[in-house]
Write an enzyme that holds these catalytic residues in place. Structure first.
Site, short mmCIF file in Angstrom:
data_model
loop_
_atom_site.label_atom_id
_atom_site.label_comp_id
_atom_site.label_asym_id
_atom_site.label_seq_id
_atom_site.Cartn_x
_atom_site.Cartn_y
_atom_site.Cartn_z
N ALA A 75 0.81 -1.21 0.00
CA ALA A 75 0.00 0.00 0.00
C ALA A 75 0.85 1.27 0.00
O ALA A 75 0.42 2.30 -0.52
CB ALA A 75 -0.95 0.00 1.19
N ASN A 155 -5.91 4.12 10.12
CA ASN A 155 -5.12 3.00 10.62
C ASN A 155 -4.84 3.07 12.12
O ASN A 155 -4.48 2.07 12.72
CB ASN A 155 -3.80 2.90 9.85
CG ASN A 155 -2.99 4.18 9.91
OD1 ASN A 155 -3.50 5.27 9.67
ND2 ASN A 155 -1.71 4.06 10.22
N CYS A 328 4.10 2.08 11.18
CA CYS A 328 5.04 2.85 10.36
C CYS A 328 5.70 3.99 11.12
O CYS A 328 6.66 4.59 10.66
CB CYS A 328 4.33 3.39 9.12
SG CYS A 328 3.74 2.09 8.02
#
Length: 391
Positions: A75, A155, A328
């Protein structure tokens, strides 16, 4: 009970056994050793057939055509290709983009890169519940706006944006809409036609597939093409060159096929687990829900716990695999930029915990997690000078 208990499905999911079996079979069969671009012999054509089957399986989950699916590494690459590629291809029409402060870093950094090249970026701030009002998107549009990029399911908080309403207004203004759907694929219904989405980014490893493979949907009527970021052999319609990893692509296809079948059951299961955990946590004073209470995906629960220090809390929860912020950004000690955009103080943002669930998560695991959190918070607060009723 196996420990540590895994409650970080939003970061990555275990690969489904059916996907493992298919990928292993791909690697073992000599007749699939060919390059899927080598159509001059049987081995290449056999590999290509598997790739095209997977392309159709991915497309089916989002109501797209197989020819509209471009495979890539995940993604993050898909977001980069959509945002930078669409902007670069349409720079003669305008150099203005609209996005939000709570997007994934892949979108945020892509926009920042474009800003260094002369594009203007409007950064929308969500309300305290994490929602971006469609009216705010429309108000941000300018005559030279070429792209709006917004995440479907956040997210970190799990908040769901009203993509259908935003898609409709983008169509009225003839502006492209890119959607990061890494967290929503297989969790929420996605229909690129009904929701009027032009570009959509997907990841395999968020839906029980392998890491290292993802896809970008490109509407073949409205978009047709974006500027490539890589150059080489012309694979994937020249938009993503390089030899496709047949076993990974096939694994993504199988994972998405299973995801389509399991979606209603998976959502109901996650909702029951989330509600069980939240009903237990909310009994603690100073526990705050991050994100809208209702307009949220069932598989993510994000809370801030006042009166404890975030790093100490994560350390105390060593028997749980949970997150503070997104995977991340976990290498950084900074407070979640998503929660800060929602108005949380630095202290509350740093003391946030994200729990995320999958179809293998059990009620017993959630009960265990609840007990661990209650015990850890009680111990930490006993030694903390921070007031539970603080900011």
């Amino acid at each position: 009970m196996q420990q540590p208990v895994y409650l970080d499905y939003a970061a990555s999911t275990p690969v489904d056994p059916a996907v493992v079996a298919l990928m292993t079979d791909c690697l073992r069969r000599p007749e699939l050793a060919g390059n899927p671009a080598a159509l001059g012999h049987a081995a290449g054509r056999s590999a290509q057939a598997l790739v095209e089957k997977a392309r159709a399986q991915v497309a089916a989950l989002i109501n797209a055509q197989p020819t509209e699916i471009i495979f890539c590494s995940g993604a993050t690459e898909s977001d980069n290709l959509a945002v930078i590629g669409a902007a670069q291809f349409r720079k003669a029409r305008g150099r203005h983009l609209v996005t939000s402060l709570t997007e994934h870093k892949a979108v945020i950094e892509s926009c920042r890169h474009l800003a260094t090249l002369g594009w203007r970026i409007t950064w929308l701030k969500p309300d305290a519940d994490g929602l971006i009002a469609p009216a705010a998107v429309e108000a941000a549009l300018e005559p030279d706006t070429v792209l709006v990029s917004l995440m479907h399911v956040n997210n970190e908080t799990g908040v769901i944006q009203d993509i259908a309403a935003i898609g409709a207004l983008c169509r009225r203004h003839e502006v492209l809409l890119h959607v990061d759907a890494a967290q929503s694929a297989g969790r929420e219904v996605i229909d690129v036609r009904a929701q009027q989405i032009d570009l959509l980014s997907l990841s395999a490893h968020k839906l029980y597939g392998p890491k290292g493979v993802g896809a970008l949907f490109i509407d073949q009527e409205r978009v047709r093409r974006v500027a490539p970021l890589m150059f080489g052999g012309g694979q994937e319609r020249g938009l993503r060159p390089g030899t496709l990893a047949t076993h990974q692509v096939a694994g993504m296809g199988e994972a998405f096929r299973l995801g389509a079948q399991r979606l209603p059951e998976e959502a109901a299961h996650a909702r029951a687990l989330r509600d069980l955990l939240w009903n237990g946590l909310r009994q603690l004073p100073g526990v705050l829900l991050n994100g809208h209470a209702e307009q949220r995906s069932a598989h993510i629960l994000n809370v801030s716990i006042a009166g404890v220090e975030g790093e100490s809390l994560l350390y105390a929860l060593g028997e749980l695999c949970v997150a503070s912020g997104s995977a991340c950004t976990s290498l950084s000690n900074e407070a979640s930029y998503v929660l800060r955009a929602l108005g949380r103080s630095v202290a509350l943002a740093q003391s946030s915990i994200r729990f995320s669930f999958g179809h293998a998560t059990t009620t017993a695991e959630v009960d265990f997690a609840l007990g661990q959190v209650l015990q850890a918070v009680a111990q930490l607060r006993a030694f903390s000078p921070i007031s539970v009723l603080g900011p």
